[in-house]
Enzyme design. Sequence first.
Site, PDB file in Angstrom:
ATOM      1  N   SER A 262      40.165  50.421  39.835  1.00  0.00           N
ATOM      2  CA  SER A 262      40.087  51.578  38.948  1.00  0.00           C
ATOM      3  C   SER A 262      39.485  52.753  39.697  1.00  0.00           C
ATOM      4  O   SER A 262      38.482  52.602  40.398  1.00  0.00           O
ATOM      5  CB  SER A 262      39.223  51.263  37.720  1.00  0.00           C
ATOM      6  OG  SER A 262      38.913  52.431  37.000  1.00  0.00           O
ATOM      7  N   LYS A 263      40.103  53.911  39.551  1.00  0.00           N
ATOM      8  CA  LYS A 263      39.568  55.120  40.172  1.00  0.00           C
ATOM      9  C   LYS A 263      38.179  55.435  39.627  1.00  0.00           C
ATOM     10  O   LYS A 263      37.311  55.932  40.333  1.00  0.00           O
ATOM     11  CB  LYS A 263      40.520  56.286  39.887  1.00  0.00           C
ATOM     12  CG  LYS A 263      40.152  57.589  40.573  1.00  0.00           C
ATOM     13  CD  LYS A 263      40.435  57.554  42.053  1.00  0.00           C
ATOM     14  CE  LYS A 263      40.344  58.931  42.682  1.00  0.00           C
ATOM     15  NZ  LYS A 263      40.565  58.892  44.128  1.00  0.00           N
ATOM     16  N   ARG A 264      37.980  55.116  38.337  1.00  0.00           N
ATOM     17  CA  ARG A 264      36.677  55.401  37.709  1.00  0.00           C
ATOM     18  C   ARG A 264      35.550  54.643  38.385  1.00  0.00           C
ATOM     19  O   ARG A 264      34.406  55.059  38.351  1.00  0.00           O
ATOM     20  CB  ARG A 264      36.714  55.026  36.222  1.00  0.00           C
ATOM     21  CG  ARG A 264      37.606  55.895  35.371  1.00  0.00           C
ATOM     22  CD  ARG A 264      37.368  55.635  33.893  1.00  0.00           C
ATOM     23  NE  ARG A 264      37.521  54.234  33.557  1.00  0.00           N
ATOM     24  CZ  ARG A 264      38.681  53.661  33.263  1.00  0.00           C
ATOM     25  NH1 ARG A 264      39.797  54.380  33.310  1.00  0.00           N
ATOM     26  NH2 ARG A 264      38.745  52.387  32.945  1.00  0.00           N
TER      27      ARG A 264
END
Length: 492
Positions: A262-264
Site C-alpha cells: 500500500s502506498k499509504r
Amino acid sequence: MGLDMKWFEDMESRIPHGEVRTRFAPSPTGYMHVGNLRTALYTYFIARRAGGKFILRIEDTDQGRYVEGALDAIYRTMRECGLEHDEGPDVGGPVGPYVQTERRDIYGKYAELLIERGGAYYCFCEKSDEGETEGFEKADDPCRNLDPAEAKRRAESGEKYVIRQRIPREGTTTFHDEIFGDITVPNDSLDDNVLIKSDGLPTYNFANVIDDHLMGISHVVRGSEYLSSAPKYNLLYEAFGWEIPKYVHCSPVMRDAHAKMSKRHGDPSYEDLIALGYLTDAVVNYVALLGWSPGGEREIYSLKELCEVFDISGISKSPAIFDRVKLNYFNAEYIRALSPEKFAELARPFIRQGVKNPAIDPAAIAPLLQQRCEYLSDIPAKLGFFDELPEYSAELFVHKKSKSDLESSREMLEAVIPALEALPDWTDEAILGVLTGLAETKQVKNAKLMWPVRIAAAGVAVTPGGAVEICRILGRDECLRRLRLGLQKLAK
C-alpha cells in the site's frame, strides 16, 4: 423507438478472431504499483509468446477518483519497461490506447440491448451508483419488477436512473479460472450491480466486459480480488450470447505475510523504485518472478527471454511477498553487468549528491562503486568523506587484520608523507608504486601500510575503493593535508 440492430451487427463484425489477444487495462486513479506492473507483464508475456496482440486500454470511467498525472505515469512506465502495445483507435495514425470515456456511447447502447434481452433493468430508487437499494432487500427492489415499457418511458422522460444487471435468483453460476480451476457460487449471493451510472458512464464491471468482447480479448489477466466478480461477468457474457475469455486471476503481492502493499504504508511504486536507483530491467525481472516460476534454478532473464519462457501454469495460487532484499540482489546483478560507461552515466547524479566539490569528477569515483552498490541511491551516503574529512578518533587506526596499531600507523604515515610529496606524477600507478615500495622497504605487508593511509585520507573505516584510489581522487594537496592531520592525531 427500437434499437438499431444494424449498428450492433457492424460492431460485432469488427471483432478479431483466431489469435491470442490480451489487454492491460489500468485505471488512472493512483500510482503504478508493483501489482499493476506484474499484471501488465503477464498480459504482455502471454500475447508475445503466442505471437498475438497486446492491447492497452485506459479504464477511466471512475472520474471521481481520477488522479492528475496518473496517466502519464502509466504511459511512462509502459514505455520504460518495453511493453509496447499493438493497436488502438487511431486508424492510420500513431498507435494509441483505447480510452473508455471516449467510448461511452457504446456502453449505453449495449446496456439498452441487455435490457431488451431481460439481463438488465432501469432502477430509479435513490441510492449511490455503486450501492444497493436503500431500504430494500436486493430481492425486493421494486424497480426490478417494473413494467419494461413503463420503465423506459420514465427513463426517456428525464427521470434520474441507473441501469442494473438482472441477476438470476435461482441456481448457481460456475466459472473456470486458469489458476484456481472451477468455482461455483449461488446466484442469490450476487448483487444486481450497477452497469450504467446516473451520469451515463459505465461501471468497471460492465465496461470491461463490453470492451473485452469487442476487442476480441482471449485471456483476461487480473488480480484475484476480482474472483468474486467473475460470476457476474459470466452472466453478462451469457445474456449477450458471447464467448467467455480465459480468466487468469493472480494472487496479490504482499508487503509481508499479513498485509498487501500500500502506498499509504510507504510501499514503493515502480517510479519510486526507479527514483531510488533501481534499474528498470532488474525491476521487471524481479516483479515477473513474484508469484510465477519458470522452473529450474535460473533467475536472471531479459524481457525477451521472459516472453519466450512464460507459461500460465507457473503462476502460484499463493500470495507473493515483495522482498526488498531479494530485489537488491537482482539489482546488484544488473548493475554489475552494465558497461563501465553506462554505469558512470547512471551513477553520476547520485555521486554528485554525495560529492558537491566541483573539483572532483564523478567519473573518477564511478569505477569504485559498480561492484559495491546494490541500488544507486545508496551511493551518496558512501561518499561524504570526499567533500569533507569527518571527525574521527585515532583508535580507527587500530586494525587487527592488518596488524595495525597506533605506533605502527604513525611510523607508516611518517614514511608515506615525504614519499608522496616527492612524487612527480599523481596517478594510481605512481601512488601504488610508492606505497608498495615503502612496504617492501619496511618489510611489512601492503595492508599494514595501506590501512593508516586510507584512514587518514578518508576518516572512515569503510570506503569504496582503497587507499590508492582515494588519494588519487582527492588530489595531491588535499590528500597530503589529510595525511598530516592523521599524523597529528597519532602524535598526541
